[in-house]
Write a protein that holds these residues in place. Structure first.
Motif, PDB file in Angstrom:
ATOM      1  N   ALA A   1       0.845  -1.201   0.000  1.00  0.00           N
ATOM      2  CA  ALA A   1       0.000   0.000   0.000  1.00  0.00           C
ATOM      3  C   ALA A   1       0.876   1.245   0.000  1.00  0.00           C
ATOM      4  N   TYR A   2       0.349   2.308  -0.533  1.00  0.00           N
ATOM      5  CA  TYR A   2       1.044   3.600  -0.550  1.00  0.00           C
ATOM      6  C   TYR A   2       0.374   4.476   0.503  1.00  0.00           C
ATOM      7  N   PHE A   3       1.174   4.983   1.428  1.00  0.00           N
ATOM      8  CA  PHE A   3       0.635   5.731   2.567  1.00  0.00           C
ATOM      9  C   PHE A   3       1.205   7.146   2.512  1.00  0.00           C
ATOM     10  N   ALA A   4       0.348   8.117   2.288  1.00  0.00           N
ATOM     11  CA  ALA A   4       0.757   9.529   2.267  1.00  0.00           C
ATOM     12  C   ALA A   4       0.038  10.236   3.413  1.00  0.00           C
ATOM     13  N   ARG A   5       0.782  10.987   4.205  1.00  0.00           N
ATOM     14  CA  ARG A   5       0.153  11.665   5.346  1.00  0.00           C
ATOM     15  C   ARG A   5       0.880  12.962   5.652  1.00  0.00           C
ATOM     16  N   PRO A   6       0.160  13.911   6.228  1.00  0.00           N
ATOM     17  CA  PRO A   6       0.814  15.164   6.613  1.00  0.00           C
ATOM     18  C   PRO A   6       1.772  14.921   7.771  1.00  0.00           C
ATOM     19  N   LEU A   7       2.804  15.707   7.847  1.00  0.00           N
ATOM     20  CA  LEU A   7       3.682  15.658   9.016  1.00  0.00           C
ATOM     21  C   LEU A   7       2.978  16.347  10.182  1.00  0.00           C
ATOM     22  N   GLY A   8       3.324  15.949  11.351  1.00  0.00           N
ATOM     23  CA  GLY A   8       2.727  16.568  12.532  1.00  0.00           C
ATOM     24  C   GLY A   8       1.855  15.598  13.285  1.00  0.00           C
ATOM     25  N   PRO A   9       1.456  15.976  14.487  1.00  0.00           N
ATOM     26  CA  PRO A   9       0.728  15.055  15.368  1.00  0.00           C
ATOM     27  C   PRO A   9      -0.746  14.902  15.029  1.00  0.00           C
ATOM     28  N   GLY A  10      -1.277  15.761  14.188  1.00  0.00           N
ATOM     29  CA  GLY A  10      -2.706  15.678  13.879  1.00  0.00           C
ATOM     30  C   GLY A  10      -3.540  16.336  14.960  1.00  0.00           C
ATOM     31  N   PRO A  11      -4.742  15.851  15.216  1.00  0.00           N
ATOM     32  CA  PRO A  11      -5.326  14.670  14.572  1.00  0.00           C
ATOM     33  C   PRO A  11      -5.832  14.960  13.156  1.00  0.00           C
ATOM     34  N   PHE A  12      -5.637  13.971  12.268  1.00  0.00           N
ATOM     35  CA  PHE A  12      -6.037  14.096  10.872  1.00  0.00           C
ATOM     36  C   PHE A  12      -7.128  13.063  10.543  1.00  0.00           C
ATOM     37  N   PRO A  13      -8.098  13.434   9.718  1.00  0.00           N
ATOM     38  CA  PRO A  13      -9.018  12.425   9.197  1.00  0.00           C
ATOM     39  C   PRO A  13      -8.283  11.538   8.189  1.00  0.00           C
ATOM     40  N   ALA A  14      -8.883  10.410   7.875  1.00  0.00           N
ATOM     41  CA  ALA A  14      -8.224   9.456   6.975  1.00  0.00           C
ATOM     42  C   ALA A  14      -9.098   9.143   5.764  1.00  0.00           C
ATOM     43  N   VAL A  15      -8.417   8.832   4.663  1.00  0.00           N
ATOM     44  CA  VAL A  15      -9.115   8.419   3.438  1.00  0.00           C
ATOM     45  C   VAL A  15      -8.465   7.143   2.907  1.00  0.00           C
ATOM     46  N   LEU A  16      -9.290   6.159   2.656  1.00  0.00           N
ATOM     47  CA  LEU A  16      -8.864   4.935   1.984  1.00  0.00           C
ATOM     48  C   LEU A  16      -9.129   5.128   0.494  1.00  0.00           C
ATOM     49  N   LEU A  17      -8.085   5.035  -0.316  1.00  0.00           N
ATOM     50  CA  LEU A  17      -8.160   5.369  -1.739  1.00  0.00           C
ATOM     51  C   LEU A  17      -8.000   4.094  -2.571  1.00  0.00           C
ATOM     52  N   ILE A  18      -9.031   3.757  -3.342  1.00  0.00           N
ATOM     53  CA  ILE A  18      -9.061   2.484  -4.086  1.00  0.00           C
ATOM     54  C   ILE A  18      -8.783   2.734  -5.568  1.00  0.00           C
ATOM     55  N   HIS A  19      -7.777   2.033  -6.092  1.00  0.00           N
ATOM     56  CA  HIS A  19      -7.349   2.289  -7.475  1.00  0.00           C
ATOM     57  C   HIS A  19      -8.342   1.753  -8.507  1.00  0.00           C
ATOM     58  N   HIS A  20      -8.117   2.170  -9.738  1.00  0.00           N
ATOM     59  CA  HIS A  20      -9.029   1.828 -10.826  1.00  0.00           C
ATOM     60  C   HIS A  20      -8.596   0.570 -11.568  1.00  0.00           C
ATOM     61  N   LEU A  21      -9.417   0.176 -12.532  1.00  0.00           N
ATOM     62  CA  LEU A  21      -9.159  -1.056 -13.275  1.00  0.00           C
ATOM     63  C   LEU A  21      -7.795  -1.076 -13.961  1.00  0.00           C
ATOM     64  N   PRO A  22      -7.333   0.060 -14.538  1.00  0.00           N
ATOM     65  CA  PRO A  22      -6.005   0.016 -15.171  1.00  0.00           C
ATOM     66  C   PRO A  22      -4.836  -0.186 -14.192  1.00  0.00           C
ATOM     67  N   GLY A  23      -5.131  -0.318 -12.915  1.00  0.00           N
ATOM     68  CA  GLY A  23      -4.085  -0.723 -11.986  1.00  0.00           C
ATOM     69  C   GLY A  23      -3.705   0.331 -10.964  1.00  0.00           C
ATOM     70  N   TRP A  24      -2.769  -0.063 -10.140  1.00  0.00           N
ATOM     71  CA  TRP A  24      -2.275   0.770  -9.017  1.00  0.00           C
ATOM     72  C   TRP A  24      -1.148   1.637  -9.595  1.00  0.00           C
ATOM     73  N   ASP A  25      -1.536   2.697 -10.254  1.00  0.00           N
ATOM     74  CA  ASP A  25      -0.581   3.437 -11.076  1.00  0.00           C
ATOM     75  C   ASP A  25      -0.250   4.819 -10.493  1.00  0.00           C
ATOM     76  N   GLU A  26       0.466   5.583 -11.279  1.00  0.00           N
ATOM     77  CA  GLU A  26       0.977   6.869 -10.800  1.00  0.00           C
ATOM     78  C   GLU A  26      -0.147   7.825 -10.393  1.00  0.00           C
ATOM     79  N   PHE A  27      -1.273   7.761 -11.101  1.00  0.00           N
ATOM     80  CA  PHE A  27      -2.395   8.632 -10.749  1.00  0.00           C
ATOM     81  C   PHE A  27      -2.775   8.445  -9.290  1.00  0.00           C
ATOM     82  N   TYR A  28      -2.703   7.215  -8.815  1.00  0.00           N
ATOM     83  CA  TYR A  28      -3.106   6.951  -7.430  1.00  0.00           C
ATOM     84  C   TYR A  28      -2.081   7.421  -6.417  1.00  0.00           C
ATOM     85  N   ARG A  29      -0.817   7.356  -6.773  1.00  0.00           N
ATOM     86  CA  ARG A  29       0.192   7.920  -5.878  1.00  0.00           C
ATOM     87  C   ARG A  29       0.015   9.446  -5.804  1.00  0.00           C
TER      88      ARG A  29
END
Lengths: 254, 100
Positions: free
Chosen positions: A28-56
């Protein structure tokens, strides 16, 4: 979220391993802000053409907007290589099983909820087949507070479309949808067609669910994809992104 | 899988990719989102050797009109080839048969 030029900003983005369905390791690719938060979270699901650069890039965009964003490689069990090569193999095998997707998503949600910088809220979103998976996850996984379906095809499946990997159309789980749903669609799309979107909307109404659907004229499938000039629709994309920030902001930051 | 139009068939073929020739043991066929062609959907044709992993692939993405033209041309060529083989192999088979 309003930005000012004098604010501190930083983020970290890296590949990690999550425990998914059947205890399998899932990349999985995990991108998050630096700092203690608290931050909300988003689970991001890739498309049929695959887990590609658009998703990163999209994961980093969510982090830039103040979200912990985790994007699993749902195709990782098929092997590794160029995203389109892996996607070709998965496509030939009939796609990934829905039960496996829900299990992988649950592993990601559990990881996000255990993160020390998390605020206790999780959204899920995806485009194309990832939009379909979003509806499925928001209905069958636990711990989802808001969902954004971007033109998910086969939320409504034809009567003769019941393959072993996807035996139940996501629309059949509408009674179990656990959170508000934002839907973003193109009027010229064939999967989902406007008629299928209307059918999904009717099911949501029948079950008394909270939802917002937006249908963009002049847009088809994949109108966010700025690297695909044939399908990219800048005006629709800008408006839809504003709707996503407002929707997730309202449901995940409170 | 947005269309669910996909098929997979075994082959005993040879294909040439960026790394040279490889034995292709399967063809993948689909009509779905292309990775490169500027279209929402395309006829996707892959020749692969599965044991070598996803990267061992010869891939073509065709607009539907081109796919139809290719199908028709393949059909004609296959008919001609069968006729050619029929004409060439029948006497040869006879010439090596057990009663000759």
């Amino acid at each position: 979220m309003t930005y000012t030029t004098d604010q501190y900003e930083g983020l970290i983005a890296e590949t990690i391993t999550v425990t998914g369905a059947n205890g399998d390791p899932v990349t999985a690719y995990f991108a998050r802000p630096l700092g203690p938060g608290p931050f909300p979270a988003v689970l991001l699901i890739h498309h049929l053409p695959g887990w590609d650069e658009f998703y990163r890039e999209t994961a980093r965009r969510y982090a830039h907007h103040g979200y912990l964003c985790l994007s699993p490689d749902l195709y990782c069990r098929a092997g590794h290589g160029a995203p389109e090569d892996v996607a070709a193999k998965v496509r030939a095998e009939g796609g990934v099983p829905d039960d496996q997707v829900v299990g992988d998503a649950q592993g990601c949600i559990d990881l996000l909820r255990a993160h020390p910088a998390h605020n206790g809220k999780v959204g899920v979103t995806g485009t194309c087949s990832g939009g379909r998976h979003t509806v499925l996850i928001a209905s069958r996984a636990t711990g989802v507070d808001a969902a954004v379906d971007c033109w998910g095809g086969r939320v409504v499946q034809a009567p003769d479309d019941r393959p072993p990997a996807q035996p139940v159309p996501p629309i059949d789980y509408t009674a179990d949808l656990q959170c508000p749903l934002l839907g973003l669609f193109g009027e010229e799309d064939s999967a989902p067609s406007p008629a299928q979107v209307a059918e999904h909307e009717a099911a949501l109404q029948a079950h008394g669910k909270t939802y917002e659907f937006h249908m963009y004229p002049g847009a088809g499938h994949g109108f966010f994809y700025y690297d695909r000039p044939a399908v990219y629709r800048a005006e629709a994309a800008v408006d839809a992104w504003e709707k996503i920030w407002e929707f997730f902001g309202r449901h995940l930051r409170g | 899988m947005c269309t669910m139009i996909a098929a997979k068939l075994p082959l005993t073929a040879a294909a040439r990719g960026p790394a040279g020739w490889f034995p292709a043991d399967h063809a993948y066929l689909a009509y779905d989102h292309p990775a490169r062609l500027a279209a929402e959907h395309a006829l996707l044709l892959d020749f692969v050797r599965e044991a070598d992993g996803p990267a061992q692939r010869l891939a073509v993405e065709l607009p539907l009109d081109d796919a139809v033209a290719l199908r028709d041309a393949l059909s004609r060529a296959i008919d001609q080839a069968a006729a050619h083989e029929g004409g060439a192999t029948a006497p040869a088979a006879d010439s090596v048969g057990p009663n000759r």
